[in-house]
Design a protein around this motif. Structure first.
Motif, PDB file in Angstrom:
ATOM      1  N   GLU A   1       0.833  -1.203   0.000  1.00  8.56           N
ATOM      2  CA  GLU A   1       0.000   0.000   0.000  1.00  8.56           C
ATOM      3  C   GLU A   1       0.867   1.253   0.000  1.00  8.56           C
ATOM      4  OE1 GLU A   1      -2.092   1.086   3.645  1.00  8.56           O
ATOM      5  OE2 GLU A   1      -3.932   1.251   2.458  1.00  8.56           O
TER       6      GLU A   1
ATOM      7  N   GLU B   1       0.411   4.152  -2.774  1.00  8.13           N
ATOM      8  CA  GLU B   1      -0.130   5.426  -2.300  1.00  8.13           C
ATOM      9  C   GLU B   1       0.654   6.621  -2.802  1.00  8.13           C
ATOM     10  OE1 GLU B   1      -0.812   5.350   1.870  1.00  8.13           O
ATOM     11  OE2 GLU B   1      -2.922   4.799   1.575  1.00  8.13           O
TER      12      GLU B   1
ATOM     13  N   SER C   1     -10.103  -0.680  -2.819  1.00  7.55           N
ATOM     14  CA  SER C   1      -9.271  -1.821  -3.195  1.00  7.55           C
ATOM     15  C   SER C   1      -9.442  -2.909  -2.143  1.00  7.55           C
ATOM     16  CB  SER C   1      -7.790  -1.439  -3.226  1.00  7.55           C
ATOM     17  OG  SER C   1      -7.564  -0.320  -4.022  1.00  7.55           O
TER      18      SER C   1
ATOM     19  N   ARG D   1      -7.639  -5.258   0.463  1.00  7.20           N
ATOM     20  CA  ARG D   1      -6.382  -5.148   1.198  1.00  7.20           C
ATOM     21  C   ARG D   1      -6.193  -6.360   2.096  1.00  7.20           C
ATOM     22  NH1 ARG D   1      -7.670   0.031   0.156  1.00  7.20           N
ATOM     23  NH2 ARG D   1      -5.989   1.561   0.135  1.00  7.20           N
TER      24      ARG D   1
ATOM     25  N   VAL E   1       0.498  -3.425   5.082  1.00  4.86           N
ATOM     26  CA  VAL E   1      -0.729  -3.568   4.300  1.00  4.86           C
ATOM     27  C   VAL E   1      -0.390  -3.806   2.835  1.00  4.86           C
ATOM     28  CG1 VAL E   1      -2.888  -2.480   3.597  1.00  4.86           C
ATOM     29  CG2 VAL E   1      -1.963  -2.080   5.897  1.00  4.86           C
TER      30      VAL E   1
ATOM     31  N   VAL F   1      -2.046  -4.421  -1.088  1.00  2.00           N
ATOM     32  CA  VAL F   1      -3.230  -4.105  -1.883  1.00  2.00           C
ATOM     33  C   VAL F   1      -3.265  -5.038  -3.084  1.00  2.00           C
ATOM     34  CG1 VAL F   1      -4.381  -2.310  -3.245  1.00  2.00           C
ATOM     35  CG2 VAL F   1      -3.088  -1.679  -1.195  1.00  2.00           C
TER      36      VAL F   1
END
Lengths: 439, 219
Positions: free
Chosen positions: A48, A52, A62, A64, A72, A74
């Motif tokens: 993530e 990001e 999304s 996760r 995390v 995705v």
């Protein structure tokens, strides 16, 4: 027994459909390759924190999960950002331009409907480090060429320029909250709200009308002339010039008839910086794909460079091609060979060596059952040994059905494939079978 | 059929049966649609109303569905339906008729909201519009339990099924008869012209023309 379910928004694809989708994919791959695009494969899971960088908004919706360290991950909701990451890291020592393409599944939670799934399969490409109308036109040409190669007749590319409208607002001094509200209404496709926002602006009636007119500039190339009358700043002029030049070059690529103009396209307005487009087919209520120029994205990964690309939904393309009644998979061939597990191994080997698909079933299956098995496996022929020796009966799937209904035209029209009756003079030897099916 | 871009064959328009039906037909008649048969025949569902024009009639709440899928190129629908169903369509024009309001109402006298929220943390709201209701109360930071009903929403507070309702109100007469008081106006609605996002481009000329003429006769 209870049916075992799969998650909402996902689906299983069975052999006949999969063959069609893979056919479209390989057709597109050949076109991409002919322009020098190299395929990349990236992980379905991204961190993530990496994605990001492209802007939190793009990844809000999304799936996760967590890795073993608690970071995390995705499920990638699209492929452009992973490719931007790849170019900035793995290809850091190479010089642009990069021509990259992908055939990959992405994931986005959604309320599923036809052509909209939580897991979807895309064919797409990115031209990174290429700037200006020449690069834009190349990408549009690859797009049109791919769709034509897939046999899709009825399609258009609606083409806009996101900087035209932005420059118009700037030239009128509309900024901050007011322009945000205008873009929000446009993204929501709510032209009633847009009108209300524009009417509320402290501008002469003429200027307010111009904003509304600019969002409804759609049609053929005459739109360029209409847009020209609106030009009131160098920024607008520049945007329009680029668009006209791109159109000219697409024409030179041989795809002029495919382009429609729509200066009111606002896909992800904070992402696209130049051209933006959607692929439309008359038989379908939603776009087959789309893309545009996103010159700001790569800088977020520490390697600024201009970029343009598109993604096609392969499921949607498949629906569109099917809507036209044309599923362009090469003619079905292949054999269901009775006794091929052990007794007729030699024939099976020879047929495969000749490039013919051979599926096998156990000995003792009669001709009718063999034809049914062949039909069920999407094969064209059934071959049944007729004696202890080396002779075989050849049945064509369609031919059998036609004969049992008392219609002879199917069997006659099959030519080399005419079904041959057992017991008569038409029983074929091993060599004859191979010759006939390979011929 | 010629389906080439910019010269598409037919414009299909979805018109809602129900409270917006008469107003829709009046407007379409004013811009030259032959709607006589639509007025006369309430069983038929599709009508030819002139060269290259087809009207399909549907339940009001189904209009955005037909348009989103492209089964209709454009449609007429109440803003309340659009707010509730959030379909992926273009909203092109306010047609100015079919005005109504979505309101929040509770029984006369002391508003039960405060007590409910204080002691039970959430109040129950009966409605035909669960999404509008959820959005509205979420925006206020209040917890509610939406109870979805199909009709006679105003009955719910009387039989203690809910403390309040979210419903359409025109004159407010129905609310009054059921001892309900309007506590908030959530949205002001009217009939809208909507279009499919592909049709809007591939049939740009026809849809632009339809929009322009409808705007002319509504202003």
């Amino acid at each position: 027994m209870k049916i075992t379910p799969i998650p909402a928004g996902t689906r299983d694809i069975l052999p006949a459909e999969a063959a069609e989708i893979r056919y479209l994919e390989s057709t597109i791959r050949a076109v991409f390759q002919s322009y020098g695009y190299g395929e990349v494969i990236t992980p379905a899971l991204e961190l993530e924190s990496a994605l990001e960088k492209a802007g939190e908004k793009r990844f809000r919706r999304s799936f996760r999960l967590f890795d073993e360290r608690g970071d995390v991950m995705v499920m990638r909701p699209e492929m452009t950002t992973p490719i931007a990451r790849l170019v900035a890291t793995r290809m850091a020592d190479r010089e642009p331009p990069f021509r990259l393409c992908y055939f990959a599944n992405s994931f986005r939670p959604t309320t599923p409907q036809r052509g909209r799934q939580s897991e979807f399969y895309q064919a797409g490409l990115e031209l990174l480090g290429g700037n200006g109308p020449a690069a834009d036109a190349e990408v549009l040409a690859v797009l049109c060429g791919s769709l034509e190669a897939c046999g899709l007749d009825d399609f258009s590319v609606a083409l806009g320029e996101s900087s035209f409208f932005r420059a118009l607002l700037e030239s009128l001094g509309v900024g901050g909250k007011a322009s945000e509200a205008i873009f929000e209404a446009l993204v929501a496709r709510d032209l009633v709200r847009l009108t209300a926002e524009v009417v509320a602006l402290d501008l002469p009636t003429e200027d307010r009308q111009m904003i509304l007119d600019a969002t409804s500039l759609r049609g053929g190339s005459e739109v360029l002339a209409r847009a020209k009358d609106m030009v009131r700043s160098p920024g607008m002029e520049e945007a329009l010039k680029r668009l006209a030049r791109t159109y000219y070059l697409v024409t030179r690529h041989g795809f002029s008839g495919r382009i429609l103009f729509d200066l009111g396209i606002f896909r992800n307005f904070d992402y696209y910086t130049g051209i933006v487009f959607e692929v439309l087919s008359g038989g379908l209520g939603f776009p087959i794909g789309g893309g545009g120029r996103y010159d700001a994205l790569l800088a977020r990964f520490g390697r600024p460079m201009p970029a343009v690309g598109f993604a096609l939904g392969l499921d949607r393309l498949h629906i569109a091609v099917t809507e036209q009644g044309r599923v362009p998979v090469p003619a079905r061939g292949g054999v269901m060979l009775v006794g091929g597990f052990d007794q007729t191994l030699d024939l099976a080997r020879e047929l495969r060596a000749a490039g013919i698909t051979v599926a096998v079933t156990a000995a003792g299956v009669d001709a009718g059952e063999a034809v049914r098995l062949a039909a069920g496996a999407d094969l064209r022929w059934a071959v049944i040994p007729v004696s202890e020796g080396d002779s075989f009966r050849l049945e064509e799937v369609g031919g059998e059905a036609a004969r049992s209904e008392g219609k002879m035209h199917g069997a006659g029209a099959a030519g080399a494939g005419a079904a041959v009756h057992a017991g008569g003079a038409d029983v074929l030897s091993r060599e004859e079978i191979v010759k006939r099916l390979a011929g | 059929m010629d389906r080439s871009p910019l010269n598409p064959g037919i414009l299909k328009l979805a018109v809602p049966r129900g409270s917006l039906f008469a107003g829709s037909l009046d407007l379409l008649e004013k811009i030259g649609f032959d709607v006589g048969e639509l007025r006369a025949n309430d069983r038929k569902l599709t009508f030819e109303v002139g060269e290259g024009r087809t009207i399909i009639t549907t339940r009001p709440s189904d209009v955005p569905t037909y348009v989103e899928y492209g089964a209709a190129d454009a449609g007429i629908v109440g803003k309340d339906v659009l707010l509730e169903h959030k379909r992926n369509v273009y909203e092109l024009a306010d047609l100015g008729f079919g005005g109504c309001r979505v309101v929040y109402a509770t029984p006369e006298g002391r508003d039960p909201e405060d007590e409910e929220l204080k002691h039970l943390g959430a109040m129950r709201v009966a409605t035909k519009f669960p999404n509008i209701t959820r959005d509205y109360f979420e925006g206020l930071g209040k917890q509610v339990e939406t109870i979805e009903l199909r009709g006679s929403i105003e009955l719910a507070p009387q039989v203690d099924l809910a403390e309040g309702i979210v419903d359409l109100a025109a004159s407010g007469e129905t609310l009054k008869q059921n001892n309900l008081v309007e506590r908030a106006e959530i949205a002001v609605c009217s009939a809208r012209l909507i279009a499919n996002r592909v049709s809007l481009r591939l049939k740009a000329d026809m849809i632009n023309e339809l929009t322009r003429r409808l705007k002319e006769v509504t202003n």
